[in-house]
Design a protein around this motif. Structure first.
Motif, PDB file in Angstrom:
ATOM      1  N   ARG A 570      21.019  23.739  27.524  1.00 19.74           N
ATOM      2  CA  ARG A 570      20.021  24.086  28.831  1.00 19.74           C
ATOM      3  C   ARG A 570      19.801  23.139  29.766  1.00 19.74           C
ATOM      4  N   TRP A 571      20.521  23.527  31.182  1.00 26.09           N
ATOM      5  CA  TRP A 571      20.360  22.428  32.045  1.00 26.09           C
ATOM      6  C   TRP A 571      19.292  23.042  33.153  1.00 26.09           C
ATOM      7  N   THR A 572      18.694  22.053  33.533  1.00 30.11           N
ATOM      8  CA  THR A 572      17.765  22.037  34.737  1.00 30.11           C
ATOM      9  C   THR A 572      18.088  21.107  36.019  1.00 30.11           C
ATOM     10  N   PHE A 573      18.315  21.368  37.163  1.00 26.67           N
ATOM     11  CA  PHE A 573      18.602  20.622  38.232  1.00 26.67           C
ATOM     12  C   PHE A 573      17.275  20.500  39.053  1.00 26.67           C
ATOM     13  N   PHE A 574      16.948  19.089  39.676  1.00 27.71           N
ATOM     14  CA  PHE A 574      15.919  18.780  40.406  1.00 27.71           C
ATOM     15  C   PHE A 574      16.619  18.526  41.848  1.00 27.71           C
ATOM     16  N   GLU A 575      16.032  19.190  42.978  1.00 29.00           N
ATOM     17  CA  GLU A 575      16.673  18.823  44.377  1.00 29.00           C
ATOM     18  C   GLU A 575      15.475  18.923  45.177  1.00 29.00           C
ATOM     19  N   ILE A 576      15.502  18.016  46.223  1.00 25.20           N
ATOM     20  CA  ILE A 576      14.529  18.059  47.095  1.00 25.20           C
ATOM     21  C   ILE A 576      14.782  18.981  48.426  1.00 25.20           C
ATOM     22  N   ASP A 577      16.005  19.111  48.601  1.00 28.29           N
ATOM     23  CA  ASP A 577      16.636  19.679  49.880  1.00 28.29           C
ATOM     24  C   ASP A 577      17.113  20.998  49.477  1.00 28.29           C
ATOM     25  N   PRO A 578      16.404  21.911  49.930  1.00 30.62           N
ATOM     26  CA  PRO A 578      16.919  23.551  49.871  1.00 30.62           C
ATOM     27  C   PRO A 578      18.405  23.580  50.506  1.00 30.62           C
ATOM     28  N   ILE A 580      20.786  21.678  50.241  1.00 29.25           N
ATOM     29  CA  ILE A 580      21.739  21.102  49.343  1.00 29.25           C
ATOM     30  C   ILE A 580      22.043  22.239  48.449  1.00 29.25           C
ATOM     31  N   LEU A 581      21.023  23.030  47.898  1.00 33.40           N
ATOM     32  CA  LEU A 581      21.298  24.190  47.044  1.00 33.40           C
ATOM     33  C   LEU A 581      21.996  25.215  47.658  1.00 33.40           C
ATOM     34  N   ARG A 582      21.949  25.359  49.052  1.00 31.19           N
ATOM     35  CA  ARG A 582      22.717  26.424  49.697  1.00 31.19           C
ATOM     36  C   ARG A 582      23.891  26.148  49.522  1.00 31.19           C
ATOM     37  N   PHE A 583      24.437  24.894  49.726  1.00 29.94           N
ATOM     38  CA  PHE A 583      25.940  24.691  49.587  1.00 29.94           C
ATOM     39  C   PHE A 583      26.706  25.139  48.200  1.00 29.94           C
ATOM     40  N   SER A 584      25.647  25.126  47.046  1.00 31.01           N
ATOM     41  CA  SER A 584      26.090  25.662  45.893  1.00 31.01           C
ATOM     42  C   SER A 584      26.247  27.034  45.953  1.00 31.01           C
ATOM     43  N   THR A 585      24.979  27.808  46.209  1.00 31.81           N
ATOM     44  CA  THR A 585      24.984  29.301  46.146  1.00 31.81           C
ATOM     45  C   THR A 585      25.725  29.996  47.090  1.00 31.81           C
ATOM     46  N   SER A 586      26.152  29.306  48.390  1.00 27.01           N
ATOM     47  CA  SER A 586      27.066  29.806  49.391  1.00 27.01           C
ATOM     48  C   SER A 586      28.540  29.976  48.726  1.00 27.01           C
ATOM     49  N   GLY A 587      28.696  29.062  48.097  1.00 22.52           N
ATOM     50  CA  GLY A 587      29.972  29.281  47.699  1.00 22.52           C
ATOM     51  C   GLY A 587      31.065  27.961  48.050  1.00 22.52           C
ATOM     52  N   LYS A 588      30.244  27.045  48.954  1.00 21.58           N
ATOM     53  CA  LYS A 588      31.062  25.912  49.496  1.00 21.58           C
ATOM     54  C   LYS A 588      31.456  24.920  48.429  1.00 21.58           C
ATOM     55  N   PHE A 589      30.788  24.984  47.603  1.00 24.26           N
ATOM     56  CA  PHE A 589      30.888  23.970  46.189  1.00 24.26           C
ATOM     57  C   PHE A 589      30.618  25.009  45.080  1.00 24.26           C
ATOM     58  N   ILE A 603      13.290  22.953  43.211  1.00 21.14           N
ATOM     59  CA  ILE A 603      13.217  22.329  44.593  1.00 21.14           C
ATOM     60  C   ILE A 603      11.704  21.772  44.765  1.00 21.14           C
ATOM     61  N   GLY A 604      11.988  20.476  44.928  1.00 19.72           N
ATOM     62  CA  GLY A 604      10.706  19.623  45.411  1.00 19.72           C
ATOM     63  C   GLY A 604      11.092  18.277  44.841  1.00 19.72           C
ATOM     64  N   ASP A 605       9.966  17.207  45.304  1.00 20.47           N
ATOM     65  CA  ASP A 605       9.898  15.738  44.715  1.00 20.47           C
ATOM     66  C   ASP A 605      10.236  15.600  43.119  1.00 20.47           C
ATOM     67  N   ALA A 606      11.253  15.000  42.634  1.00 13.58           N
ATOM     68  CA  ALA A 606      11.492  15.196  41.476  1.00 13.58           C
ATOM     69  C   ALA A 606      10.309  14.425  40.496  1.00 13.58           C
ATOM     70  N   ARG A 607      10.063  13.310  40.982  1.00 14.00           N
ATOM     71  CA  ARG A 607       8.873  12.796  40.238  1.00 14.00           C
ATOM     72  C   ARG A 607       7.616  13.586  40.035  1.00 14.00           C
ATOM     73  N   LEU A 608       7.115  14.372  41.238  1.00 11.39           N
ATOM     74  CA  LEU A 608       5.969  15.197  40.995  1.00 11.39           C
ATOM     75  C   LEU A 608       6.298  16.724  40.202  1.00 11.39           C
ATOM     76  N   GLU A 609       7.775  16.931  40.302  1.00 16.05           N
ATOM     77  CA  GLU A 609       7.898  18.069  39.462  1.00 16.05           C
ATOM     78  C   GLU A 609       8.263  17.885  38.075  1.00 16.05           C
ATOM     79  N   LEU A 610       8.605  16.820  37.744  1.00 13.29           N
ATOM     80  CA  LEU A 610       8.736  16.272  36.351  1.00 13.29           C
ATOM     81  C   LEU A 610       7.438  16.007  35.679  1.00 13.29           C
ATOM     82  N   GLY A 611       6.551  15.691  36.415  1.00 10.71           N
ATOM     83  CA  GLY A 611       4.932  15.453  36.113  1.00 10.71           C
ATOM     84  C   GLY A 611       4.297  16.805  35.739  1.00 10.71           C
ATOM     85  N   LYS A 612       4.834  17.839  36.359  1.00 13.93           N
ATOM     86  CA  LYS A 612       4.139  18.855  35.994  1.00 13.93           C
ATOM     87  C   LYS A 612       4.846  19.777  34.655  1.00 13.93           C
TER      88      LYS A 612
END
Length: 749
Positions: A570-578, A580-589, A603-612
């Motif tokens: 089970r994989w989870t990615f943390f990314e601060i910039d939406p 960047i995510l659009r590059f993957s969801t739009s098919g560019k990558f 989506i969000g600052d990794a340290r804050l999101e991991l703390g939750k």
């Protein structure tokens, strides 16, 4: 008679002492102002995260408070001098009750957007002292000018910016490396107490002057009418362009020319020093710089559209020289348009408003309007249209030849400039033709100097030089839709058809690539090749954590690591910039879509999101969150490491990516590992195939040494080495500095 001072000598000595007092007061106030800005920003990092919208909010708060402070100084000028002294001292004392500096305990308010809550938090934390200290420069100059025999007050503004420059350098070079945030705050409080004393002494020096008890409105009216709207508008423009250019220069340098740590200090420092030169009593230096500024604009400004990553240290130096000359020329013209001392605070209020407008345009509007740092060439062009021009040939005025022949000469020169630009475009981006490109550039600059008598023609040659000097590549990239811009950066997705490769770059820094060949579309490239530490760690994950491991990855990029996932994980990615995510969801990558379609992306600052998250949420956690060569310090402190280990299972594995051209992060990680009682190993990968893979440094950490032993056993032929502990002090939220770990030798190459 020797040894006897005359009354006139005593008066001169007294005036000199008073001038020194006002200079000291302004220096201390400006020093404190530029010291507190980065200090509060560092305090806010762990609580608010490193999202650029936080920095934009902080900038808006600072600019709004500065503008309010200048407005307060202007309004206070309506009162008698004695009342000004009493009111200002009272506000200083009241503001001092909020010290020492620190973030107030304001929880997020229900229903209030973060875009409003963050400025509110920062405003309540720093607002009172920042507001009252920001009024120092114009207010002290007004008090100084209250004595008609004291002399012109304008040079004191140069002292103000010298103090700002000193504060700017003092924070990263002295305060941050030597003092914890707590001690920084205490020392700043001591400086504030000194400022209050100096202000009281300055007020006392004017308390008994004739008319100090009377309102000054009548005197201001007697000095003449207020400047017209055209003059005020010109003040705004001459202030806004250098302010915006300072920020755009930072963006242009760090994005496309020469990404390096602490680079933001250089443009801001040059901007502040330009006021020191432009507002000095001696006018020789500012006239000399103003005379050569058009030549610098033509030469260094020709690189303003460069965006293909071919910039060098020399180009970076030229870009900084351009900013310095432009700021001096425009600020020098601003000084020449200054009003009488009675309108002093109105003048500085307009300057502050202009500076804020330039900052808002560059920092907030431009990322929304443009896909690249187009604000930079636009502001260079605006500077060319505003700066004083002293033509070498004044033939447009008919001094040498008639208007008809002059116009014919102008057309011929512009045609010649067009030819030079066409030729320069053929050679500018080819390293082997550097001398030819330099020669063409010099001839093009000479042509621009020849037509300086016509400002429009001068600007046209500048635009032509920008386009020819690599600008055509930038224009094509925009027209083809290759770039995406957000508050987090400028990204370029480029296809190298000859190599069948698609790349993602943040300015000059490669963030990942993917093969366009379907047979190799799942291959992890760049920093994630078969010999990299993260590849080896993910290959060993089934042996370390079993077939159903939970894997977290901080930093999505192109999604290269997604295809290292195994069935059942089970994989989870943390990314601060939406974006960047659009590059993957739009098919560019397609890594994410093809290999981990069920992965959760946060989506969000990794340290804050991991703390939750609940404790022990992952078995393997990969931290790969650096942007360009910037170091998110709050992700490498002992408190951040505690967040990561809390998110890991007791036998979990933490992987840190610390590849960096300019910062040696190994001592920091070793110190943090020692502080946290973690076992640690390092893997330096120097791949033979440099076309597909990039050298990388990965660090493996775990609470259990047996986990790292299993990692070593699973990596035959790929040695892991102990991380040398140099005895460096662990970074913490309260004290961290990159200065001791900079690889200074890297700047030479």
């Amino acid at each position: 008679m020797a040894g006897i001072l005359h009354t006139s000598d005593l008066a001169k000595a007294g005036k000199g002492a008073a001038r020194g007092l006002y200079v000291a007061t302004i220096l201390v106030g400006s020093f404190l102002l530029f010291l507190v800005q980065p200090m509060v920003a560092r305090m806010a990092l762990p609580r608010l995260g490193g999202a650029p919208n936080v920095w934009n909010s902080a900038m808006l708060v600072y600019q709004a408070l500065l503008l309010a402070g200048y407005g307060y100084a202007h309004a206070l000028g309506r009162l008698s001098l004695r009342r000004q002294v009493l009111v200002h001292l009272a506000l200083l004392v009241l503001a001092g009750l909020t010290l020492p500096v620190g973030l107030v305990a304001l929880p997020p308010l229900p229903g209030l957007p973060e875009a409003l809550w963050v400025p509110l938090l920062l405003g309540l934390s720093i607002g009172p002292v920042f507001f009252v200290v920001s009024a120092q420069a114009p207010l002290m100059q007004r008090w100084f000018a209250a004595d008609p025999q004291a002399g012109a007050p304008w040079a004191l503004y140069a002292a103000s910016n010298l103090g700002s420059f000193a504060g700017l350098l003092a924070y990263p070079l002295l305060a941050e490396p030597l003092l914890s945030l707590r001690w920084q705050s205490l020392v700043w409080t001591g400086g504030f107490a000194l400022l209050v004393l100096l202000v009281a002494l300055a007020g006392a020096s004017r308390w008994s002057r004739p008319g100090a008890h009377r309102p000054v409105a009548a005197a201001a009216a007697a000095a003449g009418p207020a400047p017209g709207w055209r003059t005020v508008g010109l003040w705004l423009l001459l202030s806004a362009v250098p302010s915006g250019l300072m920020l755009s220069t930072t963006t242009h340098l760090t994005t496309d020319i020469f990404a390096m740590p602490l680079l933001w200090v250089i443009p801001l420092g040059l901007y502040l020093l330009s006021f020191v030169v432009a507002f000095a009593d001696r006018r020789g230096p500012v006239r000399a710089v103003t005379r050569i500024a058009p030549v610098v604009v033509l030469f260094a400004g020709s690189y303003a559209m460069l965006s293909n990553g071919s910039g060098t240290l020399w180009v970076a130096g030229g870009t900084c020289l351009l900013l310095f000359c432009v700021a001096i020329a425009l600020h020098g013209r601003l000084y020449d348009l200054r009003p009488g001392p009675a309108q002093l605070t109105r003048f500085y209020l307009a300057m502050s408003a202009g500076g804020a407008l330039g900052g808002v345009f560059t920092a907030l509007a431009a990322p929304l309007l443009f896909d690249w740092a187009w604000e930079h060439p636009l502001l260079v062009l605006a500077a060319a249209l505003l700066m004083p021009l002293e033509p070498l040939l004044r033939w447009s005025e008919g001094d040498a030849i008639d208007r008809g022949p002059a116009r014919i000469a102008l057309v011929m020169l512009l045609a010649f400039a067009g030819f030079l630009g066409w030729q320069l475009d053929q050679y500018a981006l080819r390293a082997e033709d550097g001398l030819v490109a330099m020669g063409l550039t010099i001839f093009l600059v000479g042509t621009g100097v020849m037509v300086m008598a016509w400002r429009a023609a001068f600007a046209a040659v500048l635009v032509l030089a920008m386009v020819a000097q690599g600008g055509i590549w930038t224009i094509r990239a925009t027209l083809s839709g290759e770039r995406t811009r957000s508050y987090f950066g400028i990204y370029t997705v480029h296809d190298r058809q000859d190599e069948r490769m698609r790349t993602l770059a943040h300015g000059t820094t490669l963030h990942g690539e993917q093969s366009l060949d379907p047979a190799h579309a799942r291959d992890a490239l760049t920093y994630y090749g078969p010999g990299s530490g993260v590849w080896l760690a993910l290959a060993a994950t089934p042996a370390i954590a079993g077939p159903h491991a939970r894997v977290g990855v901080v930093g999505l990029g192109t999604g290269s690591l997604a295809c290292r996932a195994r069935p059942g994980q089970r994989w989870t990615f943390f990314e601060i910039d939406p974006a960047i995510l659009r590059f993957s969801t739009s098919g560019k990558f397609t890594y994410l879509r093809d290999c981990t379609p069920q992965a959760h992306v946060v989506i969000g600052d990794a340290r804050l999101e991991l703390g939750k998250l609940p404790p022990a949420a992952f078995d393997v956690l990969v931290i790969d969150a650096f942007s360009s060569d910037a170091i998110p310090v709050h992700l490498l402190t002992r408190e951040a490491l505690a967040v990561y280990t809390r998110a890991l299972s007791p036998h979990g594995l933490l992987m840190l990516h610390i590849s960096n051209r300019y910062i040696d992060l190994e001592p920091v990680v070793a110190a943090n590992a020692r502080d946290g009682g973690l076992a640690v190993l390092s893997r330096l990968d120097n791949p033979a195939d440099r076309e597909r893979y990039t050298p990388s440094r990965w660090i493996a950490l775990s609470r259990e040494a047996s986990v790292l032993e299993a990692l070593v056993r699973s990596s035959p032929g790929h040695p892991w080495t102990p991380l040398e502990d140099t005895g460096a002090k662990a970074w913490s939220d309260d004290h961290a500095s990159i200065l001791p770990f900079i690889r200074w030798e890297s700047f030479a190459g």
